[in-house]
Design a protein around this motif. Structure first.
Motif, PDB file in Angstrom:
ATOM      1  N   SER A 148      11.711  13.242  27.190  1.00  0.00           N
ATOM      2  CA  SER A 148      11.875  11.983  27.928  1.00  0.00           C
ATOM      3  C   SER A 148      11.825  12.186  29.435  1.00  0.00           C
ATOM      4  O   SER A 148      11.534  11.255  30.183  1.00  0.00           O
ATOM      5  CB  SER A 148      13.194  11.306  27.539  1.00  0.00           C
ATOM      6  OG  SER A 148      13.106  10.775  26.234  1.00  0.00           O
ATOM      7  N   ARG A 149      12.108  13.406  29.910  1.00  0.00           N
ATOM      8  CA  ARG A 149      11.990  13.690  31.339  1.00  0.00           C
ATOM      9  C   ARG A 149      10.535  13.725  31.773  1.00  0.00           C
ATOM     10  O   ARG A 149      10.194  13.327  32.889  1.00  0.00           O
ATOM     11  CB  ARG A 149      12.620  15.052  31.668  1.00  0.00           C
ATOM     12  CG  ARG A 149      14.086  15.208  31.309  1.00  0.00           C
ATOM     13  CD  ARG A 149      14.561  16.610  31.605  1.00  0.00           C
ATOM     14  NE  ARG A 149      13.678  17.625  31.020  1.00  0.00           N
ATOM     15  CZ  ARG A 149      13.963  18.921  30.995  1.00  0.00           C
ATOM     16  NH1 ARG A 149      15.096  19.374  31.532  1.00  0.00           N
ATOM     17  NH2 ARG A 149      13.123  19.779  30.436  1.00  0.00           N
ATOM     18  N   ASP A 150       9.670  14.232  30.887  1.00  0.00           N
ATOM     19  CA  ASP A 150       8.263  14.458  31.232  1.00  0.00           C
ATOM     20  C   ASP A 150       7.357  13.338  30.731  1.00  0.00           C
ATOM     21  O   ASP A 150       6.271  13.122  31.279  1.00  0.00           O
ATOM     22  CB  ASP A 150       7.800  15.790  30.636  1.00  0.00           C
ATOM     23  CG  ASP A 150       8.721  16.936  31.022  1.00  0.00           C
ATOM     24  OD1 ASP A 150       8.747  17.275  32.220  1.00  0.00           O
ATOM     25  OD2 ASP A 150       9.433  17.456  30.143  1.00  0.00           O
ATOM     26  N   ILE A 151       7.790  12.650  29.682  1.00  0.00           N
ATOM     27  CA  ILE A 151       7.026  11.532  29.128  1.00  0.00           C
ATOM     28  C   ILE A 151       7.986  10.351  28.979  1.00  0.00           C
ATOM     29  O   ILE A 151       8.460  10.037  27.883  1.00  0.00           O
ATOM     30  CB  ILE A 151       6.378  11.907  27.783  1.00  0.00           C
ATOM     31  CG1 ILE A 151       5.498  13.133  27.967  1.00  0.00           C
ATOM     32  CG2 ILE A 151       5.545  10.745  27.230  1.00  0.00           C
ATOM     33  CD1 ILE A 151       4.761  13.590  26.738  1.00  0.00           C
ATOM     34  N   PRO A 152       8.313   9.703  30.115  1.00  0.00           N
ATOM     35  CA  PRO A 152       9.253   8.585  30.077  1.00  0.00           C
ATOM     36  C   PRO A 152       8.650   7.374  29.378  1.00  0.00           C
ATOM     37  O   PRO A 152       7.436   7.265  29.225  1.00  0.00           O
ATOM     38  CB  PRO A 152       9.514   8.298  31.560  1.00  0.00           C
ATOM     39  CG  PRO A 152       8.278   8.792  32.260  1.00  0.00           C
ATOM     40  CD  PRO A 152       7.816   9.982  31.478  1.00  0.00           C
TER      41      PRO A 152
END
Length: 261
Positions: A82-86
């Motif tokens: 979720s940090r890299d693909i919000p």
């Protein structure tokens, strides 16, 4: 199919199923991580994105590999993705938005949390949920395809991220080849203990269909499950114990044709 063509296909399979095959192929990514869980997860993510132009989708897979720092299982299982693909509507790749990929990874995270790994999920479903033969008998590739497709279809993903089981299922079929075929410099064979490689299929794309028509194996011009079955059945006459080996032969057929002209 005549004997000469069968012999040529066997020769081409040997010629092209080598370690060099993975260079520039999406299967390359699963060889860049260590451990069964990481390899399964990396392979699955790579298969999801493997459509369209390799020049465009390979960097997207590499982005995810680098974001995970080679720990793809942990990256998904702990929700680090979720940090890299919000969750946003920005385009990630073609029809896939960041929201689409985030949703897919969220569903995959749930699978990993509930079952421990993709392989453990599939093994549970093909041995207890699909009426597989008892004892040490191995499950069929078709039951694995249905299990994977159904799990993701049930979360409401749109846009064909995980195809329906009644379609050609090219990316799931390719993922299954990677997981099931053993004794290969390309495929990992991580699931060879519970799925019979004699029951898996040829991944169907435009190139494979063109070669199948050229060889008189199939006259289909549409990518369908019936076409997958027909081409795979033809490959069983050449590679009865390992029909998906024919994928390498069909890949190399046109390359060899061009090389002899």
């Amino acid at each position: 199919m005549d004997k000469e063509t069968e012999a040529r296909l066997r020769m081409l399979a040997v010629k092209y199923e080598t370690a060099d095959f993975i260079v520039g192929d999406p299967s390359w990514f699963m060889h860049q991580v260590q451990g069964r869980q990481n390899q399964e997860t990396m392979a699955f993510v790579a298969s999801v994105l493997s459509y369209g132009s390799r020049k465009q989708f390979m960097p997207k897979i590499e982005y995810m590999l680098k974001a995970s720092k080679g720990e793809m299982f942990r990256w998904v299982n702990e929700g680090l993705y979720s940090r890299d693909i919000p969750d946003s509507e920005r385009c990630f790749y073609r029809l896939y938005t960041f929201h689409t990929m985030n949703t897919m990874l969220g569903r995959l995270q749930r699978m990993l949390n509930d079952y421990g790994s993709i392989g453990d999920y599939v093994k549970a479903k093909v041995t207890t949920g699909t009426g597989t033969a008892e004892g040490n008998a191995k499950a069929s590739g078709r039951s694995a395809i249905v299990a994977i497709s159904d799990y993701f279809q049930n979360c409401g993903l749109q846009g064909g991220v995980i195809p329906r089981a009644d379609s050609a299922c090219k990316r799931i079929v390719m993922f299954l080849r990677w997981m099931v075929r053993d004794s290969s410099p390309v495929d990992l064979g991580l699931w060879s203990d519970f799925i019979d490689k004699r029951t898996i299929f040829i991944p169907l794309d435009t190139h494979v269909m063109q070669q199948a028509r050229q060889l008189g194996i199939s006259d289909s011009r549409t990518q369908s499950w019936n076409a997958v079955i027909k081409i795979t059945e033809a490959m069983k006459t050449v590679f009865p114990d390992d029909p998906a080996k024919g994928d390498f032969a069909l890949f190399g057929y046109d390359i060899d044709e061009q090389g002899t002209k």
